[in-house]
Scaffold this motif. Structure first.
Motif, short mmCIF file in Angstrom:
data_model
loop_
_atom_site.label_atom_id
_atom_site.label_comp_id
_atom_site.label_asym_id
_atom_site.label_seq_id
_atom_site.Cartn_x
_atom_site.Cartn_y
_atom_site.Cartn_z
N UNK A 19 0.82 -1.22 0.00
CA UNK A 19 0.00 0.00 0.00
C UNK A 19 0.85 1.26 0.00
N UNK A 20 2.17 1.11 -0.05
CA UNK A 20 3.05 2.27 -0.11
C UNK A 20 3.48 2.48 -1.55
N UNK A 21 3.32 3.70 -2.02
CA UNK A 21 3.70 4.04 -3.39
C UNK A 21 5.22 4.22 -3.48
N UNK A 158 -3.40 8.81 -15.32
CA UNK A 158 -3.45 8.55 -13.89
C UNK A 158 -3.19 7.10 -13.53
N UNK A 159 -3.35 6.20 -14.49
CA UNK A 159 -3.14 4.77 -14.24
C UNK A 159 -1.66 4.45 -14.07
N UNK A 338 -4.84 -0.41 -3.21
CA UNK A 338 -4.01 -1.19 -4.11
C UNK A 338 -3.00 -0.37 -4.89
N UNK A 339 -1.76 -0.88 -4.98
CA UNK A 339 -0.69 -0.26 -5.75
C UNK A 339 -0.38 -1.16 -6.94
N UNK A 340 -0.31 -0.60 -8.12
CA UNK A 340 -0.06 -1.39 -9.33
C UNK A 340 1.30 -2.07 -9.22
N UNK A 348 -6.06 1.85 -8.59
CA UNK A 348 -7.47 1.65 -8.22
C UNK A 348 -8.10 2.96 -7.73
N UNK A 349 -7.38 3.66 -6.85
CA UNK A 349 -7.89 4.94 -6.35
C UNK A 349 -8.03 5.93 -7.50
N UNK A 350 -7.08 5.89 -8.44
CA UNK A 350 -7.14 6.78 -9.60
C UNK A 350 -8.38 6.48 -10.44
#
Length: 502
Positions: A19-21, A158-159, A338-340, A348-350
């Motif tokens: 969950x950390x970018x 944004x993806x 979720x982080x890609x 997902x947030x995007x």
């Protein structure tokens, strides 16, 4: 971190590492991303002319004063970034300074405020893209169709990782800054209408009936610069890059607009206030044609359209990261966290942010016949929300260090005086924004004040969710503010710092 909270982290289905970018943004890329938020060419060709109409020839001082006020805000804000080393920005700092309940209320307010700003700017971008297409000889296209095309573009960008957005924003910003810099250089070199003058810098002429209006416009141009801390997981050397980018953004935005306002006034001389009051929308274009080249009018029109799209992208990225932080803390569905795996983006947030804003835009286009009302309502409500958050954050910085004690590496100026001054200045701006809310959303004074209830409801919703978690999910309540992963240790307090320099 307590054993209980550590145990909870191990038992959650989504570990912190997922969950950390991550990213490798430089200070320059971060500053350009922030600068995009204020849409430089839009500000110079529009807002500055309105400010001149409000306060007269001394309009450049509005940006000088706003820069000073926000530089003081940045002192406490960047100090907090050094000691609260976690994502979340407003969310994390209000939580640490004022408590988890107001912190979550602030996070909800930030998310919705940026979404509403997104709605307003999306609409504006559609209008300007439509005008640009027609200006270069193309067909007349409905604004909503242009907005829909922009939505697809922004959703796609944004993806991916923030660095792709930064490259796009950087390219657009460089073109805008060059165009305005060329205008400023030509006007100043030619001496304008009546020669260079110190009159626009005379503080005795700044304070009049339009002073508050000009300052509100100037402070509004800085909305978004505080997002530097929101990207701390996506920049290289965040402890150095985030403070550096924050100060650079403040002084670059303030200096750029102050010089541009001065140049626009010099271009018209003593007739600048009358021109701004009677025909503000063509003031910059006419001056550009007079002092540089009439052929640049089309280029300016195109850059206004691309500037609006760049501002949409910048705002979209900020809203997405607030959603991702709230998902990571389970204050919104965990799906959002979720982080890609490849792009390391909050994809997902995007996507959810894009869908929510798209739905709002659809309803607005169908129900509101005048697109200027959509632009005013979305941008105005959102701006009021962000200004409120900035005032709260500055006070939260003061409260945090008052409670934990002054670190040995910090001065009283950084942890007490500057945050209190910043809070007072921003609180005054918020109060004026509420009194003259019509300047932000349109309409007559007092007509649309009810729209502020949206912000009140949003804050209340966040506080209610926090209280629910406190009573029913205390292990989640304890993690609010992205507490997980914060490996900073408490600084020494008390006598050990009693003789540190102020």
């Amino acid at each position: 971190m307590t054993n209980a909270s550590a145990g909870h982290r191990e038992s959650t289905p989504m570990a912190e590492s997922t969950t950390r970018l991550s990213g490798n943004l430089s200070a320059t890329a971060l500053v350009l991303s922030v600068l995009a938020f204020s849409a430089p060419i839009v500000t110079v060709s529009g807002y500055i002319a309105f400010a001149i109409g409000f306060v007269g020839q001394s309009a450049p001082l509005a940006w000088v004063i706003a820069t000073a006020g926000l530089a003081i805000f940045a002192v406490g804000y960047t100090t907090m970034t050094r000691h609260i080393q976690r994502p979340g920005a407003f969310y994390a700092y209000i939580t640490e300074g004022l408590g988890k309940t107001p912190g979550l209320g602030g996070a909800y307010l930030a998310t919705v405020s940026y979404m509403l700003i997104n709605v307003g700017i999306y609409t504006f971008s559609g209008v300007m893209v439509s005008a640009a297409v027609k200006g270069v000889g193309g067909p007349s296209i409905p604004w909503w169709l242009c907005t829909a095309a922009g939505w697809i573009l922004i959703t796609t960008l944004g993806h991916f990782q923030i660095e792709l957005s930064a490259k796009v924003l950087g390219a657009v910003m460089v073109l805008e800054v060059i165009l305005v810099a060329v205008f400023n250089a030509f006007v100043l070199a030619k001496g304008g209408e009546s020669g260079l003058s110190a009159a626009p810098l005379d503080p005795t002429k700044f304070f009049n009936a339009g002073t508050g209006l000009a300052l509100l416009f100037a402070f509004g141009n800085f909305i978004g610069f505080e997002a530097t801390a929101l990207y701390r997981d996506e920049v290289r050397e965040p402890n150095k890059t985030v403070p550096r980018a924050t100060y650079l953004a403040v002084f670059l935005i303030g200096g750029f607009y102050a010089v541009s306002a001065y140049s626009l006034i010099i271009a018209y001389g003593s007739g600048a206030p009358d021109r701004a009051a009677n025909d503000p929308t063509t003031m910059f274009d006419h001056a550009m044609a007079t002092y540089v080249s009439a052929s640049l009018a089309t280029i300016t029109l195109v850059l206004v359209a691309t500037s609006a799209l760049a501002s949409v992208l910048s705002t979209h990225n900020v809203a997405a990261r607030y959603l991702q932080n709230l998902g990571a803390d389970r204050a919104l569905p965990a799906f959002l966290a979720g982080v890609h795996p490849a792009h390391k983006s909050p994809y997902r947030a995007s996507a959810v942010n894009a869908v929510v804003v798209g739905v709002l835009l659809t309803f607005a286009a169908v129900l509101i016949p005048d697109e200027t009302m959509i632009i005013g309502a979305g941008s105005g409500i959102g701006t009021a929300g962000v200004l409120t958050l900035m005032a709260l954050v500055s006070f939260a910085v003061f409260r945090y260090f008052a409670r934990t004690g002054r670190p040995a590496t910090e001065t009283v100026w950084r942890v007490t005086i500057a945050p209190l001054i910043g809070s007072a200045v921003l609180a005054a701006v918020v109060i004026f924004a509420i009194i003259r809310f019509d300047l932000l959303v349109g309409g007559e004074p007092g007509q649309n004040i009810w729209m502020l209830l949206i912000l009140v409801v949003v804050i209340a919703a966040g506080c209610i969710v926090a209280q629910y978690m406190k009573r029913n999910r205390p292990e989640l309540f304890a993690r609010l503010g992205r507490v997980e992963g914060d490996d900073t240790s408490p600084e020494p307090t008390g006598d050990a710092r009693a003789h540190e320099p102020v």
